[in-house]
Design a protein around this motif. Sequence first.
Motif, mmCIF file in Angstrom:
data_model
loop_
_atom_site.group_PDB
_atom_site.id
_atom_site.type_symbol
_atom_site.label_atom_id
_atom_site.label_comp_id
_atom_site.label_asym_id
_atom_site.label_seq_id
_atom_site.Cartn_x
_atom_site.Cartn_y
_atom_site.Cartn_z
ATOM 1 N N VAL A 285 -0.187 -12.779 3.488
ATOM 2 C CA VAL A 285 0.304 -12.419 2.178
ATOM 3 C C VAL A 285 -0.313 -10.940 2.007
ATOM 4 O O VAL A 285 -1.484 -10.626 1.774
ATOM 5 N N ILE A 286 0.490 -10.042 1.589
ATOM 6 C CA ILE A 286 -0.025 -8.654 1.465
ATOM 7 C C ILE A 286 0.541 -7.971 0.174
ATOM 8 O O ILE A 286 1.618 -8.070 -0.097
ATOM 9 N N GLY A 287 -0.374 -7.884 -0.734
ATOM 10 C CA GLY A 287 -0.311 -7.342 -1.981
ATOM 11 C C GLY A 287 0.588 -5.966 -2.302
ATOM 12 O O GLY A 287 0.867 -5.182 -1.170
ATOM 13 N N ARG A 288 0.506 -5.374 -3.400
ATOM 14 C CA ARG A 288 1.316 -4.319 -3.794
ATOM 15 C C ARG A 288 0.582 -3.133 -3.383
ATOM 16 O O ARG A 288 -0.445 -3.121 -3.291
ATOM 17 N N GLU A 289 1.271 -2.301 -2.755
ATOM 18 C CA GLU A 289 0.757 -0.711 -2.423
ATOM 19 C C GLU A 289 -0.268 -0.731 -1.443
ATOM 20 O O GLU A 289 -1.427 0.024 -1.385
ATOM 21 N N CYS A 290 -0.233 -1.474 -0.568
ATOM 22 C CA CYS A 290 -1.059 -1.669 0.519
ATOM 23 C C CYS A 290 -0.591 -0.759 1.740
ATOM 24 O O CYS A 290 0.731 -0.435 1.960
ATOM 25 N N HIS A 291 -1.540 -0.280 2.636
ATOM 26 C CA HIS A 291 -1.054 0.323 3.780
ATOM 27 C C HIS A 291 -1.726 -0.479 5.100
ATOM 28 O O HIS A 291 -2.810 -0.809 5.167
ATOM 29 N N ILE A 292 -0.637 -0.769 5.974
ATOM 30 C CA ILE A 292 -1.213 -1.520 7.194
ATOM 31 C C ILE A 292 -0.723 -0.341 8.227
ATOM 32 O O ILE A 292 0.297 -0.238 8.691
ATOM 33 N N GLU A 293 -1.888 0.003 8.795
ATOM 34 C CA GLU A 293 -1.760 1.328 9.643
ATOM 35 C C GLU A 293 -1.372 0.768 11.217
ATOM 36 O O GLU A 293 -1.284 -0.301 11.592
ATOM 37 N N ASP A 294 -0.969 1.978 12.012
ATOM 38 C CA ASP A 294 -0.262 1.679 13.309
ATOM 39 C C ASP A 294 -1.321 0.625 13.969
ATOM 40 O O ASP A 294 -2.748 0.841 14.195
ATOM 41 N N SER A 295 -0.542 -0.404 14.624
ATOM 42 C CA SER A 295 -1.118 -1.223 15.501
ATOM 43 C C SER A 295 -2.279 -2.020 14.937
ATOM 44 O O SER A 295 -2.933 -3.005 15.647
ATOM 45 N N ALA A 296 -2.371 -2.188 13.556
ATOM 46 C CA ALA A 296 -3.296 -3.486 12.908
ATOM 47 C C ALA A 296 -2.413 -4.555 12.986
ATOM 48 O O ALA A 296 -1.299 -4.587 13.087
ATOM 49 N N VAL A 297 -3.538 -5.597 12.753
ATOM 50 C CA VAL A 297 -3.089 -6.786 13.114
ATOM 51 C C VAL A 297 -3.553 -7.612 11.621
ATOM 52 O O VAL A 297 -4.638 -7.441 11.460
#
Length: 350
Positions: A285-297
Amino acid sequence: MKAILLAGGKGTRLRPLTIHTPKPIVPIFNRPFLHYQLDLLKQVPEIDEVILSLNYQPRRIEEVFGDGSDVGIKIRYVVEPAPLGTAGAIKYAGDKLTESVVVFNGDVLTELDLGAVIRMHRERQARATIVLTPVEDPTAYGLVETDDRGNIRRFLEKPKPDEITTNNINAGIYVLEPETFDRIPSDVPWSIERSYFPSLVERGETFIGYVYKGYWIDIGTPEKYTQVHRDIMSGAFSAAPFAGAKDAVIADGAKIEDGAVVQGPCFIDEGTVVRPGARVEPYSVIGRECHIEDSAVVRGSIVWSGSWIGREAVIDQAIVGRNAHVGRNATVSPGRILGDKSVLTDFTQA
């Protein structure tokens, strides 16, 4: 008819998440938890007002819900001058009520037919009705013994294995008659479980149990808080935003860039960016305005709004609070919780 929601606790078991966010507005996906309880109360048309009994950060809760006009039911706020215990809070909030009142503990999520409970309460002309639910291991709870007509006979707090006579526990939902509140002393802490309910049994008053075998959970621990999300995503509990959905739910305005992998069931809220090579795995579950950067898990984890998950970082079956920063190649291990605005530097592990 009125309902009282006991929502004055500090949410200690959910800390550090509840340091800045009182439990009633802890998010379940993109909705404050209290919404789900209000949804249930609104299913009973004669409940025309919800009284929120508060103590911890009441202004934060009122800012979210206001007078209830946006959620379709009138809301009134009663703030305890000091913690009064469960029975003390009920009396303080409902001292002037004259008709049957529904009472909910503030951390219960259920699909209970509340109307059926109220009907049974009236048919039996009960002074109090308590909803009971069976659990596999009742040793961590208080057992409630009934006779063959459902009359309450005894309460047994946290029994030893050889003391278990039933697996029915207090589900934290009641229908009460206000004239019984006169036995609750004013302005001192008093427990509904240890004092008020036993007084009904001792006086031989009509006090009955409604056994409910459907979905019920206390969201007050990190494990149960995580479980609620999994249950909604899997369909074990039918609720927004997954009612009828079985795959990934991605809000309008979220950006899943080419090369990112999103595996349902999962939830990604609006304004979030998932960069190339990043992976959002099932039950995340990922909330609003998050950043999941390259190759993150992000693996089976909950990430609250505004957080930044750095390149090649791993969030593994954990919870990350609001506006946190997890650095490059950092790891948040299973069971860990990062509070709001936490910073985990590059190449470190929590």
